[in-house]
Design a protein around this motif. Structure first.
Motif, mmCIF file in Angstrom:
data_model
loop_
_atom_site.group_PDB
_atom_site.id
_atom_site.type_symbol
_atom_site.label_atom_id
_atom_site.label_comp_id
_atom_site.label_asym_id
_atom_site.label_seq_id
_atom_site.Cartn_x
_atom_site.Cartn_y
_atom_site.Cartn_z
ATOM 1 N N UNK A 50 80.519 -15.063 46.137
ATOM 2 C CA UNK A 50 79.129 -15.167 46.580
ATOM 3 C C UNK A 50 78.862 -14.118 47.663
ATOM 4 N N UNK A 51 77.856 -13.340 47.440
ATOM 5 C CA UNK A 51 77.457 -12.376 48.468
ATOM 6 C C UNK A 51 76.338 -12.975 49.312
ATOM 7 N N UNK A 52 76.378 -12.712 50.601
ATOM 8 C CA UNK A 52 75.367 -13.268 51.512
ATOM 9 C C UNK A 52 74.709 -12.135 52.301
ATOM 10 N N UNK A 53 73.390 -12.165 52.331
ATOM 11 C CA UNK A 53 72.612 -11.164 53.066
ATOM 12 C C UNK A 53 71.792 -11.893 54.120
ATOM 13 N N UNK A 54 71.940 -11.542 55.395
ATOM 14 C CA UNK A 54 71.155 -12.218 56.438
ATOM 15 C C UNK A 54 69.727 -11.693 56.501
ATOM 16 N N UNK A 55 68.820 -12.578 56.822
ATOM 17 C CA UNK A 55 67.414 -12.269 57.084
ATOM 18 C C UNK A 55 66.787 -11.345 56.036
ATOM 19 N N UNK A 56 66.772 -11.761 54.773
ATOM 20 C CA UNK A 56 66.164 -10.932 53.730
ATOM 21 C C UNK A 56 64.639 -10.976 53.789
ATOM 22 N N UNK A 57 64.034 -9.893 53.398
ATOM 23 C CA UNK A 57 62.569 -9.788 53.367
ATOM 24 C C UNK A 57 62.035 -10.260 52.023
ATOM 25 N N UNK A 58 61.104 -11.222 52.050
ATOM 26 C CA UNK A 58 60.456 -11.662 50.810
ATOM 27 C C UNK A 58 59.554 -10.566 50.258
ATOM 28 N N UNK A 59 58.949 -9.765 51.131
ATOM 29 C CA UNK A 59 58.072 -8.690 50.665
ATOM 30 C C UNK A 59 58.828 -7.689 49.808
ATOM 31 N N UNK A 60 60.135 -7.538 50.040
ATOM 32 C CA UNK A 60 60.946 -6.606 49.266
ATOM 33 C C UNK A 60 61.484 -7.239 47.991
ATOM 34 N N UNK A 61 61.250 -8.541 47.810
ATOM 35 C CA UNK A 61 61.863 -9.262 46.699
ATOM 36 C C UNK A 61 60.852 -9.954 45.797
ATOM 37 N N UNK A 62 59.577 -9.686 45.995
ATOM 38 C CA UNK A 62 58.539 -10.287 45.161
ATOM 39 C C UNK A 62 57.622 -9.207 44.618
ATOM 40 N N UNK A 63 57.077 -9.430 43.435
ATOM 41 C CA UNK A 63 56.232 -8.423 42.805
ATOM 42 C C UNK A 63 54.882 -8.280 43.500
ATOM 43 N N UNK A 64 54.495 -9.290 44.289
ATOM 44 C CA UNK A 64 53.256 -9.203 45.054
ATOM 45 C C UNK A 64 53.448 -8.431 46.355
ATOM 46 N N UNK A 65 54.714 -8.158 46.699
ATOM 47 C CA UNK A 65 55.082 -7.394 47.905
ATOM 48 C C UNK A 65 54.535 -8.042 49.175
ATOM 49 N N UNK A 66 54.629 -9.368 49.217
ATOM 50 C CA UNK A 66 54.178 -10.121 50.384
ATOM 51 C C UNK A 66 55.292 -11.050 50.852
ATOM 52 N N UNK A 67 55.215 -11.431 52.117
ATOM 53 C CA UNK A 67 56.102 -12.467 52.615
ATOM 54 C C UNK A 67 56.924 -12.022 53.800
ATOM 55 N N UNK A 68 57.341 -13.014 54.587
ATOM 56 C CA UNK A 68 58.119 -12.771 55.788
ATOM 57 C C UNK A 68 59.613 -12.732 55.526
ATOM 58 N N UNK A 69 60.368 -13.256 56.487
ATOM 59 C CA UNK A 69 61.824 -13.150 56.474
ATOM 60 C C UNK A 69 62.454 -14.523 56.310
ATOM 61 N N UNK A 70 63.388 -14.629 55.378
ATOM 62 C CA UNK A 70 64.114 -15.885 55.164
ATOM 63 C C UNK A 70 65.366 -15.920 56.034
ATOM 64 N N UNK A 71 66.034 -17.078 56.057
ATOM 65 C CA UNK A 71 67.252 -17.236 56.857
ATOM 66 C C UNK A 71 68.385 -16.386 56.287
ATOM 67 N N UNK A 72 68.555 -16.468 54.967
ATOM 68 C CA UNK A 72 69.642 -15.734 54.317
ATOM 69 C C UNK A 72 69.365 -15.669 52.824
ATOM 70 N N UNK A 73 70.107 -14.810 52.158
ATOM 71 C CA UNK A 73 70.058 -14.705 50.703
ATOM 72 C C UNK A 73 71.481 -14.871 50.171
#
Length: 296
Positions: free
Chosen positions: A1-24
């Motif tokens: 399992x790979x873990x990425x801290x504080x991923x951006x939702x804007x970089x991971x959605x087709x609408x290019x919106x959203x803040x920062x999650x805890x982890x991915x």
């Protein structure tokens, strides 16, 4: 399992919106599934299963979410036949366009209406994605899911699905799709390819397929009552607010013009819903998934 801290939702959605999650958390094999529950408990927050992010409107700011990204990329592959159908198994993380290209190359018909829909196979199943009279779940033979730490196979008879919904009555919510087996029909490759091209260009002429968008944002209240027409009659085709807009091609497509925010998107959706309610007495229901969910 790979873990990425504080991923951006804007970089991971087709609408290019959203803040920062805890982890991915990126899952790639069975051992990752076994370790997932413990890692989620350690991180806290609410898990959000995220495929290609094509049906998500994520809120701004710091979000109490842990993104769970299934990267089960096996297949597509033909695994047998049953009742005149050719069985195709494909991992949930496989992009839907890749599955459709496989169908063309192998002469497998049935999914031509899904052309032009972005996202992953798992996402298409989870929301019963559809277009041109085709719905994903109509072709399911079985799905493999993980629920908690249990991996199980579920046949189509145990599924309940409808317009943009899928549920498994005997399985508690929060399951994740690992792979899908589809039943498709042998057909001429040229015919499948021609139908897909026709559907794609038809869609491109009426929908903003290249824009930053999450697809249709509201469900149609009825088959003969499309949300896009209601929004257009209410004056929202092309309507803009804070860098967000309803498309001038199709009023039910919310697009990010490059400087939008989730707050602006939610405000524009609220305005549009209220306008339709006042004019037609109908309450439009979101098709796009708003995360985190609105508090009740």
């Amino acid at each position: 399992m790979r873990e990425i801290p504080r991923p951006s939702l804007a970089e991971r959605t087709t609408l290019r919106l959203g803040g920062t999650a805890i982890a991915e958390l990126i899952l790639e094999d069975a051992t990752d599934l076994e370790a997932l529950p413990e890692r989620l408990r350690a991180l806290g927050g609410n898990p959000l299963i995220l495929g290609a992010g094509s049906n998500i409107l994520a809120r701004d700011g710091d979000l109490p979410l842990v993104l769970v990204r299934p990267r089960f990329m096996q297949g597509p592959e033909i695994v047998g036949q049953r009742n005149g159908k050719i069985l195709v198994r494909v991992g949930a993380g496989v992009p839907l366009p890749r599955l459709l290209r496989f169908c063309v190359s192998q002469g497998l018909g049935g999914l031509e209406g899904l052309v032009g829909i972005p996202g992953s196979v798992g996402g298409a199943v989870a929301m019963n994605a559809g277009s041109f009279g085709t719905e994903t779940c109509d072709y399911i033979e079985s799905i493999q899911i993980v629920n908690g730490q249990t991996v199980r196979s579920i046949t189509v008879e145990a599924l309940q699905y409808g317009y943009r919904t899928l549920s498994i009555p005997k399985v508690e919510k929060g399951f994740m799709i690992v792979e899908v087996t589809l039943g498709l029909t042998a057909s001429a490759r040229d015919g499948i390819s021609k139908c897909m091209r026709h559907n794609f260009f038809e869609k491109k002429s009426k929908q903003p397929v290249t824009a930053w968008s999450a697809g249709c944002v509201f469900k149609n209240p009825a088959p003969n009552m499309p949300a896009g027409k209601l929004l257009e009659l209410a004056g929202y085709k092309g309507k803009k607010l804070g860098g967000m807009a309803f498309s001038s091609l199709h009023a039910n497509f919310l697009i990010n013009e490059g400087r939008g925010s989730a707050n602006a998107a939610l405000a524009l959706l609220h305005e549009a819903r209220e306008a339709v309610r006042q004019r037609f007495g109908l309450a439009l229901q979101p098709e796009v998934r708003i995360v985190p969910c609105p508090s009740r």
